[in-house]
Design an enzyme around this catalytic site. Structure first.
Site, mmCIF file in Angstrom:
data_model
loop_
_atom_site.group_PDB
_atom_site.id
_atom_site.type_symbol
_atom_site.label_atom_id
_atom_site.label_comp_id
_atom_site.label_asym_id
_atom_site.label_seq_id
_atom_site.Cartn_x
_atom_site.Cartn_y
_atom_site.Cartn_z
ATOM 1 N N ASP A 147 0.881 -1.166 0.037
ATOM 2 C CA ASP A 147 0.020 0.002 -0.171
ATOM 3 C C ASP A 147 0.888 1.402 -0.023
ATOM 4 O O ASP A 147 1.910 1.156 -0.185
ATOM 5 C CB ASP A 147 -0.841 0.011 1.211
ATOM 6 C CG ASP A 147 -2.282 0.508 0.760
ATOM 7 O OD1 ASP A 147 -2.312 1.353 -0.200
ATOM 8 O OD2 ASP A 147 -3.208 0.282 1.687
ATOM 9 N N TRP A 199 -2.359 3.339 -5.973
ATOM 10 C CA TRP A 199 -3.816 4.170 -6.117
ATOM 11 C C TRP A 199 -3.871 4.842 -7.304
ATOM 12 O O TRP A 199 -4.822 5.735 -7.803
ATOM 13 C CB TRP A 199 -4.008 5.238 -4.893
ATOM 14 C CG TRP A 199 -3.917 4.636 -3.754
ATOM 15 C CD1 TRP A 199 -4.075 3.249 -3.284
ATOM 16 C CD2 TRP A 199 -3.422 5.238 -2.534
ATOM 17 N NE1 TRP A 199 -3.837 3.297 -1.690
ATOM 18 C CE2 TRP A 199 -3.326 4.573 -1.412
ATOM 19 C CE3 TRP A 199 -2.846 6.889 -2.316
ATOM 20 C CZ2 TRP A 199 -2.852 4.898 -0.201
ATOM 21 C CZ3 TRP A 199 -2.378 6.991 -1.001
ATOM 22 C CH2 TRP A 199 -2.404 6.415 0.136
ATOM 23 N N ASP A 218 -9.627 3.735 -3.896
ATOM 24 C CA ASP A 218 -10.336 2.354 -3.436
ATOM 25 C C ASP A 218 -11.554 2.301 -4.160
ATOM 26 O O ASP A 218 -12.227 3.561 -4.308
ATOM 27 C CB ASP A 218 -10.460 2.489 -1.932
ATOM 28 C CG ASP A 218 -9.249 2.088 -1.209
ATOM 29 O OD1 ASP A 218 -8.128 1.980 -2.031
ATOM 30 O OD2 ASP A 218 -9.116 2.017 -0.077
#
Ligand code: NAG
Ligand code: NAG
Ligand code: NAG
Ligand code: NAG
Length: 444
Positions: A199, A233, A254
């Site tokens: 992440d 992302w 997300d």
């Protein structure tokens, strides 16, 4: 990290003529180099089969970046399939949930259909590293440790995934792996981990291109093949560089369990279609099918389009407690077959009409001269959606056999020039088009 098969091909072609004709040699070398930058055979039939496919085919399905960069860890020859804890459980996870989910993957038959990764997302570790500076599983929720979980899922022929962050903390403020890549990768490998989702929180403002490669190298150094899933992302257009860093890269923010989120993300991910291919996939985030925020038709569209886009099929619901409808969507073997097709070319939006362009045709090439075609009604009322052969890259005279992947039936044996049907609001009809190779074609 790039494969060096180039040199083999060049040497093989170069050596004999080089002694005789230097220019010929250089010429052949440059051709072989151009060919070798594409490590996999691609669309050869489509390119040469001018009787079936129109000259616009290669423009419609631009694959100019397919296989251009690749991470050669042998994984991700087709998009990854499995489950991830985040969309349903968020931080409320423990080893019982993970084990029961592994059990449910087996008992529902989903594992047999290819859903093999059992991926733990954020919140598995303690808030601090131990005295040896290692990550430690939270003793309250994972008292048996991660190695025991890995052994448990491996005994069922499943694979275990874990989560960390290319920053100083994870998004839920557990320790991140930035500047700890080597130790953390070594620890994951020692536990028998098969997959890492990495992440992007608390990243100190350092660009992703600097923070993600060190973990690739650390995973590689463990000598254990570990699927490397980048989750930055989409902020730094990872399709442009991540192919030689990871096996998949998130292209967007997300997802959430709503029609608005799902459709927005599909469109954003579509932009990068030419960059996907075996070894590295665009990732529009995990599935929301079964979480309750969308209707059956909407979830069916979500699953259809994710499969067509060669997205990872990572289930995001509580599979211990699925409705029959949810299982019916997730276990459609024909739709899964599109996702896992060996050609590995991402399908894309090829046509849109109607109010706000809500009547859409999405399509992509499949192995064996076939096409996948989805008629997606994003309008709020039923609509007749038609796919014209020229929009699909087919010669208009070609006769096509059309199989409906949700009805599990051939709906047209020899359609010519166009095919249309009425689609319910927010639903998606999905087909495999098989152009008929008439005997006369091959004889002539
Ligand atoms: C490590 O990288 C090399 C070079 O790309 C590759 O051949 C090898 O398969 C990789 N090993 C693992 C375990 O990822
Ligand atoms: C494990 O997590 C699940 C889901 O959040 C919860 O229902 C269950 O009570 C937890 N079990 C234990 C032993 O903490
Ligand atoms: C879900 O995503 C949509 C579209 O991106 C956004 O408008 C909405 O605010 C999000 N909802 C939640 C609860 O985050
Ligand atoms: C199972 O799912 C239903 C909704 O489909 C929900 O109402 C119920 O509480 C769930 N049961 C458990 C044990 O989570």
């Amino acid at each position: 990290m790039e494969r060096n098969s180039n040199s083999n091909i060049i040497i093989r072609i170069r050596t004999p003529p080089c002694l005789i004709l230097l220019f010929l040699c250089l010429f052949l070398s440059s051709i072989s180099l151009a060919i070798a930058t594409r490590p996999l055979p691609l669309l050869d039939n489509f390119n040469t089969n001018k009787l079936l496919f129109s000259p616009t085919f290669n423009r419609i399905y631009d694959i100019s970046n397919y296989g251009r960069f690749q991470l050669f860890n042998g994984l991700a020859q087709t998009p990854q399939m499995g489950w991830n804890s985040w969309n349903f459980f968020a931080c409320n996870i423990n080893e019982t949930v993970i084990k029961e989910t592994a059990d449910a993957l087996i008992s529902t038959g989903l594992a047999d259909l290819g859903y093999v990764y059992v991926n733990i997302d954020d919140c598995w570790s303690k808030e601090t590293r131990n005295l040896k500076d290692q990550l430690v599983p939270d003793q309250k929720t994972f008292p048996s440790g991660i190695k025991a979980l890995a052994d448990y899922v491996h005994a069922k022929a499943l694979k275990l995934g874990i989560y960390s962050d290319a920053g100083v903390f994870t998004c839920q403020v557990r320790p991140g792996s930035l500047y700890h890549e080597d130790e953390d990768a070594e620890l994951f490998a020692s536990w028998g981990v098969d997959y890492l989702k990495y992440d992007n929180c608390f990243n100190l403002g350092i660009p992703p291109k600097k923070r993600y490669p060190p973990m690739r190298d650390a995973l590689n150094a463990t000598e254990r093949p570990i699927f490397y899933s980048l989750c930055e992302w989409g902020v730094d257009d990872p399709a442009l560089w991540a192919g030689k860093v990871g096996n998949s890269w998130r292209t967007t923010d997300d997802i959430n369990d709503s029609w608005a989120s799902m459709t927005t993300i599909a469109d954003l991910n579509d932009k990068w279609a030419s960059y996907a291919g075996p070894g590295g996939w665009n990732d529009p985030d995990m599935l929301e099918v079964g979480n309750g925020g969308m209707t059956y038709n909407e979830y069916r569209a979500h699953f259809s389009i994710w499969a067509l886009m060669k997205a990872p099929l990572l289930i995001g619901c509580d599979i211990r407690n699925m409705t029959a409808e949810t299982l019916k969507i997730l276990s459609n073997t024909e739709v899964i077959g599109v996702n896992q097709d060996s050609l590995g070319v991402q399908g894309r939006k090829v046509h849109a009409s109607g109010p706000n362009s809500c009547q859409q045709v999405w399509a992509g090439p499949l192995s064996g001269n076939r096409l996948v075609v989805a008629l997606w009604n994003r309008c709020s009322s039923a609509a007749l959606i038609t796919a014209e052969w020229n929009v699909l890259g087919l010669q208009s005279s070609v006769s096509v056999s059309i199989r409906d992947l949700w009805k599990h039936d051939i709906v047209a044996a020899d359609a010519v020039s166009s095919f249309g049907t009425s689609v319910e609001p927010h639903d998606c009809a999905m087909y495999i088009f098989t152009p008929e190779m008439l005997e006369s074609y091959s004889v002539m």
